[in-house]
Design an enzyme around this catalytic site. Sequence first.
Site, PDB file in Angstrom:
ATOM      1  N   LYS A  22       0.834  -1.221   0.000  1.00 30.72           N
ATOM      2  CA  LYS A  22       0.000   0.000   0.000  1.00 30.72           C
ATOM      3  C   LYS A  22       0.867   1.270   0.000  1.00 30.72           C
ATOM      4  O   LYS A  22       2.078   1.198   0.147  1.00 30.72           O
ATOM      5  CB  LYS A  22      -0.951  -0.023   1.199  1.00 30.72           C
TER       6      LYS A  22
HETATM    7  C1  LIG Z   1      -9.570  -2.864  -2.094  1.00 29.30           C
HETATM    8  C2  LIG Z   1      -8.946  -3.603  -0.948  1.00 29.30           C
HETATM    9  N1  LIG Z   1      -9.702  -3.919   0.108  1.00 29.30           N
HETATM   10  C3  LIG Z   1      -9.204  -4.547   1.166  1.00 29.30           C
HETATM   11  C4  LIG Z   1      -7.879  -4.914   1.216  1.00 29.30           C
HETATM   12  C5  LIG Z   1      -7.408  -5.688   2.405  1.00 29.30           C
HETATM   13  O1  LIG Z   1      -6.377  -5.063   3.100  1.00 29.30           O
HETATM   14  P1  LIG Z   1      -5.502  -5.904   4.128  1.00 29.30           P
HETATM   15  O2  LIG Z   1      -4.503  -6.669   3.326  1.00 29.30           O
HETATM   16  O3  LIG Z   1      -4.877  -4.855   4.996  1.00 29.30           O
HETATM   17  O4  LIG Z   1      -6.413  -6.786   4.886  1.00 29.30           O
HETATM   18  C6  LIG Z   1      -7.036  -4.610   0.138  1.00 29.30           C
HETATM   19  C7  LIG Z   1      -5.608  -4.931   0.076  1.00 29.30           C
HETATM   20  O5  LIG Z   1      -5.061  -5.870   0.473  1.00 29.30           O
HETATM   21  C8  LIG Z   1      -7.585  -3.955  -0.985  1.00 29.30           C
HETATM   22  O6  LIG Z   1      -6.840  -3.675  -2.046  1.00 29.30           O
END
Ligand SMILES: Cc1ncc(COP(=O)(O)O)c(C=O)c1O
Length: 386
Positions: A184
């Site tokens: 990110k």
């Molecule tokens: C659009 C979106 N939603 C949710 C997530 C979930 O994030 P995390 O990996 O921090 O759980 C991500 C990325 O991984 C994402 O790109």
Amino acid sequence: MKFFLSAPHMSENELKYIQEVFKSNYIAPLGEFVNRFEQSIKDYTKSDYALALNSATAALHLALRVAGVKENDLVLASSFTFIASVAPIYYLKAKPIFIDCDETFNLDITLLKQAIYESEKKPKALILTHLYGNASKMDEILEICKENNIILIEDAAEALGSFYKGKALGTFGEFGVYSFNGNKIITTSGGGMLVGKDKQKIEKARFYSTQAREDCLHYEHLDYGYNYRLSNVLGAIGVAQMEVLEQRVLKKREIYKWYKEFLGDSFSFLDELENSRSNRWLSTALIDFKLNELFKEKKSICITQKDLPLHPKISKLIQDLKKEQIETRPLWKAMHAQAVFKGEKAYVNGNSELFFYKGICLPSSTTMSKDDVKEISYLILKSIRG
Ligand SMILES: Cc1ncc(COP(=O)(O)O)c(C=O)c1O
């Protein structure tokens, strides 16, 4: 890999703050840096309340739970997204209704209205993804949610640093989530943040995130929760990363401009929604594509549920770049086209299939220089012309 899609980019203070954490011996579970990280997100986004967690997926799960979503409730959701946006609907045994995207990659308003109108019972919530950091049409979506009493949860996992009419994405709805996983715009190696307007709901989410422990000397439980909190070590990384967030956004936006400069004759690059600033988390491009051809083309490409094809030039390009140690990827494959969600209700228009067919995510690491982007662009043009 020589160039990743979006590599972590540490500044100078992460290590310094981690050392402070170690000196204090508060490496876990919580501590001063988790509080400071929450405060820095509140300051930057102007959100009212914030809760640091170990992932954005956890944040979405908690948002749905404190929103009162229960078994068999209906939850509307952007279909053109990553599965983490919607998997928490299944954690709660609720039912998703997938909504396709418009020309901005984000939720199609007409389909959203149709889905609400045709629904046999009132959907409880909407999970709205701001894809690749690009703003959704917030004015219309807020109005629709208000009119229909639908709780808006913004998945701004990819959109920290993006704004619509001067307001941070993630702060329009009752809840918003940000991700700090490794790829990110800023990262804590893994982590997430839930923000919201209602103090009690965020405090309830905090309670669930630490195993729903009642406030007494022994371990007393009237309800069950999860182990979802962020450690103080990762909070320290987060505080340092927040100090450079704005620099990272500006760099991502430059990278997008450079790709457009080098590849603009052979690919399409979607513009930002008016009155918005995208953080351009990932630069994306579409091959052989003109926006006004969208409706003509999609009739021949619209395929739902089955294996979706990739444009032959895009699959060749991804393979060619891999050989050069350059990471690229197709755009997200829509949720309504995923086998795991077969049989779920979906309102589709062919757009996400078309974008999947023609699209590519390009290396967008903020550690890259203009010469790097030039080199990658040269190899891209060589591949598609060869
Ligand atoms: C659009 C979106 N939603 C949710 C997530 C979930 O994030 P995390 O990996 O921090 O759980 C991500 C990325 O991984 C994402 O790109």
